[in-house]
Design an enzyme around this catalytic site. Structure first.
Site, PDB file in Angstrom:
ATOM      1  N   GLY A 104      35.126  47.401  24.138  1.00 37.28           N
ATOM      2  CA  GLY A 104      35.209  46.752  25.632  1.00 37.28           C
ATOM      3  C   GLY A 104      33.608  47.540  26.370  1.00 37.28           C
ATOM      4  N   ARG A 168      34.814  44.153  18.266  1.00 38.70           N
ATOM      5  CA  ARG A 168      35.862  44.820  18.359  1.00 38.70           C
ATOM      6  C   ARG A 168      35.806  44.777  16.557  1.00 38.70           C
ATOM      7  NH1 ARG A 168      38.202  46.943  22.354  1.00 38.70           N
ATOM      8  NH2 ARG A 168      38.083  46.250  24.567  1.00 38.70           N
ATOM      9  N   ASP A 198      38.773  55.441  21.861  1.00 39.31           N
ATOM     10  CA  ASP A 198      39.221  55.780  20.765  1.00 39.31           C
ATOM     11  C   ASP A 198      39.895  55.460  19.495  1.00 39.31           C
ATOM     12  OD1 ASP A 198      40.854  53.889  22.207  1.00 39.31           O
ATOM     13  OD2 ASP A 198      42.903  54.702  21.203  1.00 39.31           O
ATOM     14  N   ASP A 199      39.574  54.063  19.349  1.00 44.75           N
ATOM     15  CA  ASP A 199      39.983  53.394  17.953  1.00 44.75           C
ATOM     16  C   ASP A 199      38.255  52.874  17.437  1.00 44.75           C
ATOM     17  OD1 ASP A 199      43.174  52.583  17.958  1.00 44.75           O
ATOM     18  OD2 ASP A 199      42.430  50.948  19.759  1.00 44.75           O
ATOM     19  N   LYS A 225      33.310  56.217  25.278  1.00 44.99           N
ATOM     20  CA  LYS A 225      32.897  55.292  26.222  1.00 44.99           C
ATOM     21  C   LYS A 225      34.508  54.431  26.266  1.00 44.99           C
ATOM     22  CE  LYS A 225      33.739  51.580  24.708  1.00 44.99           C
ATOM     23  NZ  LYS A 225      34.449  50.637  24.177  1.00 44.99           N
ATOM     24  N   THR A 226      34.584  54.807  28.237  1.00 48.24           N
ATOM     25  CA  THR A 226      36.227  53.458  28.182  1.00 48.24           C
ATOM     26  C   THR A 226      36.155  53.486  29.170  1.00 48.24           C
ATOM     27  OG1 THR A 226      38.284  52.935  27.607  1.00 48.24           O
ATOM     28  CG2 THR A 226      37.701  54.760  27.322  1.00 48.24           C
ATOM     29  N   ASP A 228      38.615  52.801  30.525  1.00 53.59           N
ATOM     30  CA  ASP A 228      39.856  52.648  30.400  1.00 53.59           C
ATOM     31  C   ASP A 228      40.103  54.931  30.654  1.00 53.59           C
ATOM     32  OD1 ASP A 228      40.662  50.363  29.939  1.00 53.59           O
ATOM     33  OD2 ASP A 228      41.652  51.047  28.025  1.00 53.59           O
ATOM     34  N   LYS A 265      50.541  38.327  56.206  1.00 50.59           N
ATOM     35  CA  LYS A 265      50.934  37.426  55.546  1.00 50.59           C
ATOM     36  C   LYS A 265      51.568  37.892  53.893  1.00 50.59           C
ATOM     37  CE  LYS A 265      48.627  33.422  55.664  1.00 50.59           C
ATOM     38  NZ  LYS A 265      48.347  32.574  56.051  1.00 50.59           N
ATOM     39  N   TYR A 266      50.515  38.304  53.810  1.00 50.47           N
ATOM     40  CA  TYR A 266      50.361  38.885  52.032  1.00 50.47           C
ATOM     41  C   TYR A 266      50.674  39.910  51.556  1.00 50.47           C
ATOM     42  CZ  TYR A 266      47.984  33.650  51.821  1.00 50.47           C
ATOM     43  OH  TYR A 266      48.446  32.499  52.167  1.00 50.47           O
ATOM     44  N   GLY A 274      43.006  48.785  31.848  1.00 48.19           N
ATOM     45  CA  GLY A 274      43.593  49.710  31.528  1.00 48.19           C
ATOM     46  C   GLY A 274      44.135  49.749  30.466  1.00 48.19           C
ATOM     47  N   ARG A 275      44.174  49.835  29.078  1.00 41.20           N
ATOM     48  CA  ARG A 275      45.289  48.305  28.394  1.00 41.20           C
ATOM     49  C   ARG A 275      46.069  49.777  28.288  1.00 41.20           C
ATOM     50  NH1 ARG A 275      42.488  47.180  23.341  1.00 41.20           N
ATOM     51  NH2 ARG A 275      41.327  47.988  23.904  1.00 41.20           N
ATOM     52  N   GLY A 441      34.958  44.717  36.708  1.00 40.53           N
ATOM     53  CA  GLY A 441      34.547  45.657  36.454  1.00 40.53           C
ATOM     54  C   GLY A 441      33.696  46.509  35.501  1.00 40.53           C
TER      55      GLY A 441
HETATM   56  P1  FBP Z   1      37.712  50.051  24.979  1.00 41.74           P
HETATM   57  O1  FBP Z   1      39.253  50.948  25.115  1.00 41.74           O
HETATM   58  O2  FBP Z   1      37.570  49.497  23.989  1.00 41.74           O
HETATM   59  O3  FBP Z   1      36.587  50.753  25.591  1.00 41.74           O
HETATM   60  O4  FBP Z   1      38.511  48.205  25.953  1.00 41.74           O
HETATM   61  C1  FBP Z   1      39.111  48.524  27.467  1.00 41.74           C
HETATM   62  C2  FBP Z   1      39.683  47.222  27.642  1.00 41.74           C
HETATM   63  O5  FBP Z   1      38.724  47.446  28.699  1.00 41.74           O
HETATM   64  C3  FBP Z   1      40.920  47.650  28.380  1.00 41.74           C
HETATM   65  O6  FBP Z   1      40.748  47.958  29.323  1.00 41.74           O
HETATM   66  C4  FBP Z   1      41.391  45.833  28.017  1.00 41.74           C
HETATM   67  O7  FBP Z   1      42.492  46.092  28.090  1.00 41.74           O
HETATM   68  C5  FBP Z   1      40.574  45.447  27.032  1.00 41.74           C
HETATM   69  O8  FBP Z   1      39.212  46.757  26.836  1.00 41.74           O
HETATM   70  C6  FBP Z   1      40.053  43.591  26.795  1.00 41.74           C
HETATM   71  O9  FBP Z   1      39.354  43.791  25.856  1.00 41.74           O
HETATM   72  P2  FBP Z   1      39.286  42.364  25.660  1.00 41.74           P
HETATM   73  O10 FBP Z   1      37.427  42.834  25.304  1.00 41.74           O
HETATM   74  O11 FBP Z   1      38.787  42.236  24.031  1.00 41.74           O
HETATM   75  O12 FBP Z   1      39.560  41.504  26.024  1.00 41.74           O
END
Ligand code: FBP
Length: 565
Positions: A104, A168, A198-199, A225-226, A228, A265-266, A274-275, A441
């Site tokens: 991502g 990916r 991480d992956d 990088k991420t 998350d 009212k909401y 953040g997976r 973001g």
């Molecule tokens: P990375 O771990 O590859 O940085 O991606 C994080 C992320 O942005 C998560 O927060 C989100 O769940 C996911 O990617 C969404 O993935 P995609 O871009 O494949 O829809």
């Protein structure tokens, strides 16, 4: 079109071999002003440096298994770059280096590439930098573009990954490793830098191990990088992109808070990207002070059910109704669903089923679920059931970005409050509004912090390759001090690794850094949240600043973790 590059040379942006160059005439004034911002560098890069080696490393878990999987890398020490008087390695050596953006988007990626490029220009002139296009698939298919000043200039300090784009794909089968070998051999690469989460860094370690076992000269490094924020350790204090993403989300949450207070009212339920880990939700809570922020790791530790999570939100709505307030803001981490133990079990069973036999459209597969999981699955709203069965990403993860937990919680809280109205324990009204702040973001203009951090990471990656290192992740620490004081080095990737079950098999993975419930950020949050629930101490942080007194502020999580707050 010609532009003046940072070295004072005119460059032609329309040169036919420069792919992906942007048209600067469509840049906003803010974008243009960022092009010539030169991030400050850690002082170790102001002169000669050498490597200091740490003690032998181990792994985050299952060291015997990790050792068997990485016989050539396991145990290697982490390193630190320290100033020295004269050259300590072959500084005249020209390098041939490849770089890939993986996974991502995260603000700052372009600056890692710019940092790598500038290091090579200054410290190893005559070197060549290749950008693999479209993520790891670009390595397997040998699709690249040469990174030149002309190509990189329009991307300096800009958001996005579009200089070479990302993907990916995973290099995992023997054929794919062979393809990667063919590419690095054809390009005669000395080094390859994988910028990823991480992956992707796990993949970097596997490639480093494979290239070493094949006695190739190509060294492989990772770069954290991420958005998350879950790729971190003692030596890698933060992943890039987290700072910018949290500030962008917080600006929008702050705006929603003012809206909530204005209309009265909401209840706004905001799901934040953040997976897995809830770091983004926690950081945004510090920046904005919501009425409720659910932290997935706490839900997991307390083994809460979906009903208990629902009730905890309904309790806050009741308390506020008692005070005459019928509005509020609730933050929900994207990965919440995975943290609720009963749903976690369900997802694990679904993952195994999907990996081994798939789910037939008639629904016969449901009989293979254990009774408790089957009952839970049947009790979930239909759209959530469908979202749980969506295709996994190439790493075998549920695509949590596509599960609308905020809508599910709104309808469950609504039902709970309806029941409480009947019991006369709730007198008020509740209307939920659902939001998902995710992709918004990931590609913003990087904050000063991310721009500087990424530029330093790029320098670090090239410097480590220049010193012949492999199997490390570039690491820059002491980040709450001025950039000149930052500490630069590389951490053994195997030191971050553990073994996890993925797609029905045990696999080596970089251990995700989750929110620690005994860590300073969570403890601080826990001490403040009861007041935030009832008082409206909302904060509207406003847009990211590039100059002025707050422009260089780092995020709360980092400051609390390193004890500087
Ligand atoms: P990375 O771990 O590859 O940085 O991606 C994080 C992320 O942005 C998560 O927060 C989100 O769940 C996911 O990617 C969404 O993935 P995609 O871009 O494949 O829809």
């Amino acid at each position: 079109m010609t532009v003046m590059n940072p070295y004072g040379h005119l460059e032609d942006l329309k040169s036919p071999n420069k792919i992906g160059t942007r048209d600067l005439s469509v840049y906003s004034l803010v974008q243009s002003s960022r092009l010539d911002h030169t991030p400050p560098l850690p002082k170790v890069f102001h002169g000669h440096f050498k490597l200091n080696h740490g003690p032998p490393s181990t792994s985050a878990g299952h060291p015997e298994e990790i050792k068997n999987l990485f016989p050539n890398l396991f145990g290697q020490p982490s390193v630190q770059l320290v100033p020295c008087d004269g050259p300590s390695y072959n500084e005249d050596r020209k390098l041939r280096v490849g770089v890939v953006l993986s996974g991502g988007q995260a603000p700052g990626g372009h600056n890692v590439i710019a940092g790598m490029f500038d290091y090579l220009q200054v410290h190893a002139p005559g070197s060549v930098l290749y950008g693999f296009k479209g993520g790891p698939a670009g390595i397997m298919r040998n699709k690249w573009v040469e990174i030149t000043e002309t190509l990189v200039y329009p991307f300096r300090n800009q958001g996005g990954f579009d200089i070479i784009c990302s993907g990916r794909d995973k290099i995992e089968t023997p054929e794919q490793f062979k393809q990667a070998e063919e590419t690095v051999t054809a390009l005669d690469l000395d080094g390859l830098v994988v910028i990823g989460g991480d992956d992707s860094n796990t993949n970097a370690a596997l490639l480093a191990e494979y290239f070493r076992s094949r006695k190739l000269k190509t060294r492989v490094l990772g770069c954290p990088k991420t958005i998350d924020g879950d790729l971190k350790s003692k030596q890698v204090p933060i992943s890039f992109g987290f700072d910018t993403a949290c500030k962008l989300y917080s600006e929008m949450i702050g705006n929603i808070m003012v809206d909530a207070r204005s209309t009265g009212k909401y209840y706004h339920f905001v799901r934040l990207m953040g997976r897995a880990a809830s770091h983004i939700t926690l950081e945004c809570a510090f920046q904005t002070h919501p009425n409720v922020a659910i932290i997935g790791e706490e839900v997991h530790a307390q083994k809460l059910t979906l009903r208990q999570v629902t009730n905890s939100i309904a309790d806050v709505v009741c308390k506020r109704a008692h005070l005459g307030k019928h509005f509020g803001v609730v933050l929900i981490p994207e990965g919440l669903i995975d943290f609720i133990p009963e749903i976690e079990n369900l997802i694990a069973e679904l993952n195994d089923l999907l990996a081994t036999q798939g789910c037939d459209p008639q629904g016969h597969w449901k009989s293979k679920l254990k009774p408790a999981c089957r009952a839970l699955f049947n009790s979930l709203p239909h759209n959530i059931q469908e979202e749980l069965l969506l295709e996994r990403d190439p790493h075998g993860n549920v695509q949590v970005a596509r599960i609308e937990t905020e809508k599910m919680l709104i309808s469950m809280v609504e039902a709970e409050l309806f029941a409480r109205q009947h019991e006369e324990t709730f007198k008020g009204h509740f209307k939920g509004q659902a939001h998902f702040f995710g992709y918004e973001g990931r590609c913003g203009l990087p904050t000063n912090f991310d721009a500087t951090y990424c530029y330093a990471l790029g320098f670090a990656a090239s410097a480590l390759l220049h010193c012949g290192q492999t199997g490390l992740i570039a690491s820059v620490s002491n980040l709450t001090a001025p950039a000149s004081e930052w500490v630069v080095g590389g951490t053994a990737l195997t030191e971050l690794m553990d073994v996890e079950r993925r797609r029905g098999k045990n696999k080596p993975v970089i251990k995700k850094a989750m929110v620690e419930l005994d860590g300073a950020p969570f403890k601080k949050f826990a001490s403040l949240r009861d007041a935030w629930a009832v008082e409206d101490s909302y904060i509207s942080p406003g847009p990211i600043q590039f100059s002025g007194p707050t422009a260089d502020d780092t995020c709360y999580t980092l400051k609390l973790e390193v004890g500087s707050l």
